[in-house]
Motif scaffolding. Structure first.
Motif, PDB file in Angstrom:
ATOM      1  N   ALA A  95     -19.837 -80.003  58.264  1.00  0.00           N
ATOM      2  CA  ALA A  95     -19.206 -81.119  57.559  1.00  0.00           C
ATOM      3  C   ALA A  95     -18.777 -80.751  56.145  1.00  0.00           C
ATOM      4  O   ALA A  95     -18.056 -81.516  55.495  1.00  0.00           O
ATOM      5  CB  ALA A  95     -20.166 -82.313  57.506  1.00  0.00           C
ATOM      6  N   ILE A  96     -19.202 -79.594  55.668  1.00  0.00           N
ATOM      7  CA  ILE A  96     -18.859 -79.164  54.313  1.00  0.00           C
ATOM      8  C   ILE A  96     -17.608 -78.300  54.374  1.00  0.00           C
ATOM      9  O   ILE A  96     -17.614 -77.236  54.995  1.00  0.00           O
ATOM     10  CB  ILE A  96     -20.011 -78.367  53.683  1.00  0.00           C
ATOM     11  N   PRO A  97     -16.511 -78.708  53.771  1.00  0.00           N
ATOM     12  CA  PRO A  97     -15.268 -77.919  53.844  1.00  0.00           C
ATOM     13  C   PRO A  97     -15.395 -76.582  53.126  1.00  0.00           C
ATOM     14  O   PRO A  97     -15.984 -76.498  52.048  1.00  0.00           O
ATOM     15  CB  PRO A  97     -14.240 -78.815  53.150  1.00  0.00           C
ATOM     16  N   ALA A  98     -14.833 -75.559  53.718  1.00  0.00           N
ATOM     17  CA  ALA A  98     -14.831 -74.246  53.067  1.00  0.00           C
ATOM     18  C   ALA A  98     -13.944 -74.257  51.835  1.00  0.00           C
ATOM     19  O   ALA A  98     -14.188 -73.507  50.878  1.00  0.00           O
ATOM     20  CB  ALA A  98     -14.373 -73.180  54.052  1.00  0.00           C
ATOM     21  N   ASP A  99     -12.913 -75.119  51.828  1.00  0.00           N
ATOM     22  CA  ASP A  99     -11.959 -75.158  50.717  1.00  0.00           C
ATOM     23  C   ASP A  99     -12.227 -76.322  49.767  1.00  0.00           C
ATOM     24  O   ASP A  99     -11.319 -76.819  49.111  1.00  0.00           O
ATOM     25  CB  ASP A  99     -10.537 -75.244  51.247  1.00  0.00           C
ATOM     26  N   ARG A 100     -13.480 -76.755  49.667  1.00  0.00           N
ATOM     27  CA  ARG A 100     -13.837 -77.872  48.798  1.00  0.00           C
ATOM     28  C   ARG A 100     -13.524 -77.535  47.339  1.00  0.00           C
ATOM     29  O   ARG A 100     -13.570 -76.377  46.914  1.00  0.00           O
ATOM     30  CB  ARG A 100     -15.326 -78.190  48.948  1.00  0.00           C
ATOM     31  N   PHE A 154     -27.808 -82.473  47.413  1.00  0.00           N
ATOM     32  CA  PHE A 154     -28.532 -82.946  48.598  1.00  0.00           C
ATOM     33  C   PHE A 154     -29.669 -81.987  48.953  1.00  0.00           C
ATOM     34  O   PHE A 154     -29.689 -80.837  48.517  1.00  0.00           O
ATOM     35  CB  PHE A 154     -27.581 -83.065  49.796  1.00  0.00           C
ATOM     36  N   THR A 155     -30.604 -82.479  49.723  1.00  0.00           N
ATOM     37  CA  THR A 155     -31.640 -81.630  50.314  1.00  0.00           C
ATOM     38  C   THR A 155     -31.176 -81.230  51.708  1.00  0.00           C
ATOM     39  O   THR A 155     -30.668 -82.067  52.459  1.00  0.00           O
ATOM     40  CB  THR A 155     -32.990 -82.356  50.417  1.00  0.00           C
ATOM     41  N   TRP A 156     -31.361 -79.962  52.053  1.00  0.00           N
ATOM     42  CA  TRP A 156     -30.994 -79.560  53.415  1.00  0.00           C
ATOM     43  C   TRP A 156     -31.984 -80.132  54.419  1.00  0.00           C
ATOM     44  O   TRP A 156     -31.612 -80.695  55.439  1.00  0.00           O
ATOM     45  CB  TRP A 156     -30.952 -78.032  53.530  1.00  0.00           C
ATOM     46  N   ASN A 157     -33.248 -80.001  54.110  1.00  0.00           N
ATOM     47  CA  ASN A 157     -34.301 -80.499  54.996  1.00  0.00           C
ATOM     48  C   ASN A 157     -35.161 -81.503  54.233  1.00  0.00           C
ATOM     49  O   ASN A 157     -35.665 -81.186  53.160  1.00  0.00           O
ATOM     50  CB  ASN A 157     -35.179 -79.346  55.481  1.00  0.00           C
ATOM     51  N   GLY A 158     -35.295 -82.684  54.791  1.00  0.00           N
ATOM     52  CA  GLY A 158     -36.136 -83.700  54.162  1.00  0.00           C
ATOM     53  C   GLY A 158     -37.600 -83.408  54.427  1.00  0.00           C
ATOM     54  O   GLY A 158     -38.123 -83.755  55.490  1.00  0.00           O
ATOM     55  N   THR A 159     -38.274 -82.804  53.464  1.00  0.00           N
ATOM     56  CA  THR A 159     -39.664 -82.406  53.669  1.00  0.00           C
ATOM     57  C   THR A 159     -40.552 -83.593  54.000  1.00  0.00           C
ATOM     58  O   THR A 159     -41.510 -83.468  54.763  1.00  0.00           O
ATOM     59  CB  THR A 159     -40.201 -81.704  52.404  1.00  0.00           C
ATOM     60  N   THR A 160     -40.260 -84.752  53.441  1.00  0.00           N
ATOM     61  CA  THR A 160     -41.124 -85.911  53.666  1.00  0.00           C
ATOM     62  C   THR A 160     -40.622 -86.829  54.769  1.00  0.00           C
ATOM     63  O   THR A 160     -41.294 -87.803  55.109  1.00  0.00           O
ATOM     64  CB  THR A 160     -41.280 -86.721  52.366  1.00  0.00           C
ATOM     65  N   SER A 161     -39.443 -86.536  55.326  1.00  0.00           N
ATOM     66  CA  SER A 161     -38.904 -87.407  56.382  1.00  0.00           C
ATOM     67  C   SER A 161     -38.665 -86.681  57.695  1.00  0.00           C
ATOM     68  O   SER A 161     -38.370 -87.306  58.707  1.00  0.00           O
ATOM     69  CB  SER A 161     -37.584 -88.043  55.923  1.00  0.00           C
ATOM     70  N   GLY A 162     -38.758 -85.354  57.683  1.00  0.00           N
ATOM     71  CA  GLY A 162     -38.641 -84.601  58.928  1.00  0.00           C
ATOM     72  C   GLY A 162     -37.254 -84.585  59.531  1.00  0.00           C
ATOM     73  O   GLY A 162     -37.107 -84.430  60.744  1.00  0.00           O
ATOM     74  N   VAL A 163     -36.217 -84.731  58.700  1.00  0.00           N
ATOM     75  CA  VAL A 163     -34.844 -84.637  59.192  1.00  0.00           C
ATOM     76  C   VAL A 163     -34.076 -83.611  58.362  1.00  0.00           C
ATOM     77  O   VAL A 163     -34.386 -83.376  57.192  1.00  0.00           O
ATOM     78  CB  VAL A 163     -34.101 -85.995  59.150  1.00  0.00           C
ATOM     79  N   CYS A 164     -33.071 -83.009  58.976  1.00  0.00           N
ATOM     80  CA  CYS A 164     -32.316 -81.967  58.284  1.00  0.00           C
ATOM     81  C   CYS A 164     -30.863 -81.975  58.741  1.00  0.00           C
ATOM     82  O   CYS A 164     -30.516 -82.589  59.756  1.00  0.00           O
ATOM     83  CB  CYS A 164     -32.934 -80.592  58.563  1.00  0.00           C
ATOM     84  N   LEU A 165     -30.020 -81.285  57.969  1.00  0.00           N
ATOM     85  CA  LEU A 165     -28.652 -81.086  58.423  1.00  0.00           C
ATOM     86  C   LEU A 165     -28.682 -80.194  59.662  1.00  0.00           C
ATOM     87  O   LEU A 165     -29.362 -79.169  59.664  1.00  0.00           O
ATOM     88  CB  LEU A 165     -27.814 -80.417  57.338  1.00  0.00           C
ATOM     89  N   PRO A 166     -27.958 -80.548  60.708  1.00  0.00           N
ATOM     90  CA  PRO A 166     -27.941 -79.684  61.893  1.00  0.00           C
ATOM     91  C   PRO A 166     -27.161 -78.396  61.657  1.00  0.00           C
ATOM     92  O   PRO A 166     -27.410 -77.381  62.304  1.00  0.00           O
ATOM     93  CB  PRO A 166     -27.281 -80.557  62.959  1.00  0.00           C
ATOM     94  N   ASN A 167     -26.219 -78.442  60.725  1.00  0.00           N
ATOM     95  CA  ASN A 167     -25.390 -77.275  60.383  1.00  0.00           C
ATOM     96  C   ASN A 167     -24.564 -77.634  59.154  1.00  0.00           C
ATOM     97  O   ASN A 167     -24.701 -78.736  58.602  1.00  0.00           O
ATOM     98  CB  ASN A 167     -24.477 -76.875  61.544  1.00  0.00           C
ATOM     99  N   GLY A 168     -23.709 -76.723  58.733  1.00  0.00           N
ATOM    100  CA  GLY A 168     -22.883 -76.985  57.556  1.00  0.00           C
ATOM    101  C   GLY A 168     -21.449 -77.335  57.882  1.00  0.00           C
ATOM    102  O   GLY A 168     -20.576 -77.281  56.993  1.00  0.00           O
TER     103      GLY A 168
END
Length: 382
Positions: free
Chosen positions: A157-162, A141-155
């Motif tokens: 949602a990503i499990p530490a134990d993935r 995934f892209t963290w920040n959408g350079t062409t759409s101006g949206v980004c993940l607010p934080n991490g």
């Protein structure tokens, strides 16, 4: 009605391009006087400058000591491709896309690597529902959408134990957003984005989990030399100590070092983030006070503080694409804003780079000019 008087103040630096981005404030080529030009990058002086760039990257970004950092060819694109071609295929894959560059990674995974990937997409101005993503798979995934101006607010949602790897294209997020390293296994960027460096070089950052994947998994595909990160089943450690795969530009490396040292002078990562947020806030305040323009990001929590994308909403506009292009062209003709038209695949509008190398005073000076150009184009429609 808006005031159609030509604004009195102009941005001192009208460079608001989203890449290559504005150079650091008070930039001068004299800052590169000590670059080891005409010297081998394999000589002691070349290796020392490359190592210096890697060490400063770690220091400014707060990269953990056990993560590897390498300078690679092909800009951010090259870095992402290296990760995808060498690591994907060992387990199921999910591809996330909410703008054109993410779409490009989907195309490469599905059509070039022939992976049976789960693809999750969101329209411009939105991000996918991360609660639906299975992080026991490898996720790109892209963290920040350079062409759409949206980004993940934080991490969060990503499990530490993935169980899977997270491969994050962070090219317009690095040096402007807080990246949670414990949730990211591969991070890529190009220094021509947030630090205004010169193009063609990428940075590849690997977690211990990513290194373990490289050393344990041999993909069933030919790998070009320029993508090879292992030899004999072991990571080529030299790549992450300044021994680059191919010949780098020592002038560009020196330029990056100068930018990193400037970053330290403004407070490191915290200072860079604060500068970028101040710029984005200036644009947001302008947009909030007007009913004919809005941020492309549907949710303010996901609005980018680097590539701020705007769209015109006035019902009098007859052709959105033509109108937005005319506004951008008028601003460029006046010498107050260069290269701020929306990306060619994105909804029509403006895209203003608000990274830390841009001065907030210049962003503030630009806003009345957008007012002026908007009114001029409304009148020109007849």
């Amino acid at each position: 009605m808006l005031d159609t008087t030509t604004p009195a103040t102009r941005p001192a630096n009208p460079r608001f391009s989203s890449g290559p981005c504005a150079k650091i404030p008070h930039y001068s080529l004299d800052l590169l006087a000590d670059a080891p030009l005409g010297r081998s990058h394999r000589a002691a002086i070349g290796k020392s400058r490359l190592a210096r760039a890697i060490d400063l990257t770690r220091e400014v970004l707060g990269v953990p000591a056990d993560y590897r950092i390498g300078i690679v060819p092909g800009s951010d694109t090259g870095a992402v491709e290296m990760a995808m071609w060498t690591m994907l295929g060992e387990r199921p894959v999910e591809m996330l896309a909410w703008e054109s560059f993410g779409e490009g990674w989907v195309t490469d995974a599905v059509k070039q690597l022939k992976l049976d990937a789960t693809v999750r997409k969101a329209d411009y101005g939105h991000i996918v529902d991360l609660a639906q993503v299975d992080f026991d798979r490898d996720v790109v995934f892209t963290w920040n959408g350079t062409t759409s101006g949206v980004c993940l607010p934080n991490g969060d949602a990503i499990p530490a134990d993935r169980a899977g790897l997270t491969i994050c294209d962070a090219t317009s997020a690095a040096f402007a957003m807080d990246l949670p390293w414990d949730r990211l296994d591969v991070v890529t960027f190009s220094w021509q984005k947030a630090l205004g460096g010169e193009g063609a070089h990428g940075v590849l950052i690997l977690s211990p989990r990513a290194v373990a994947r490289l050393e344990s998994y041999v993909p069933d595909r030919p790998l070009p030399k320029i993508f090879r990160l292992t030899k004999g089943g072991k990571l080529i450690e030299g790549i992450f100590k300044g021994e680059t795969i191919n010949t780098p530009s020592m002038l560009c490396v020196e330029d990056y070092i100068v930018a990193l040292e400037w970053a330290q002078s403004v407070g490191g990562l915290d200072g860079l983030i604060a500068r970028s947020q101040a710029n984005a806030r200036t644009v947001a305040e302008f947009v909030d006070a007007r009913d004919w323009i809005e941020n492309l990001a549907a949710d303010p929590a996901t609005a980018s503080n680097t590539s701020v994308c705007l769209r015109f909403t006035d019902p009098r506009i007859k052709d959105a694409a033509a109108f937005a292009k005319a506004v951008a062209k008028r601003l460029e003709k006046e010498g107050v804003a260069y290269d701020i038209g929306a990306y060619r695949d994105a909804p029509a509008g403006l895209r203003i780079w608000c990274g830390s190398t841009v001065e907030t005073a210049d962003v503030a000076a630009l806003m009345p000019w957008i007012d002026w150009a908007f009114q001029q184009e409304i009148a020109a429609q007849g």
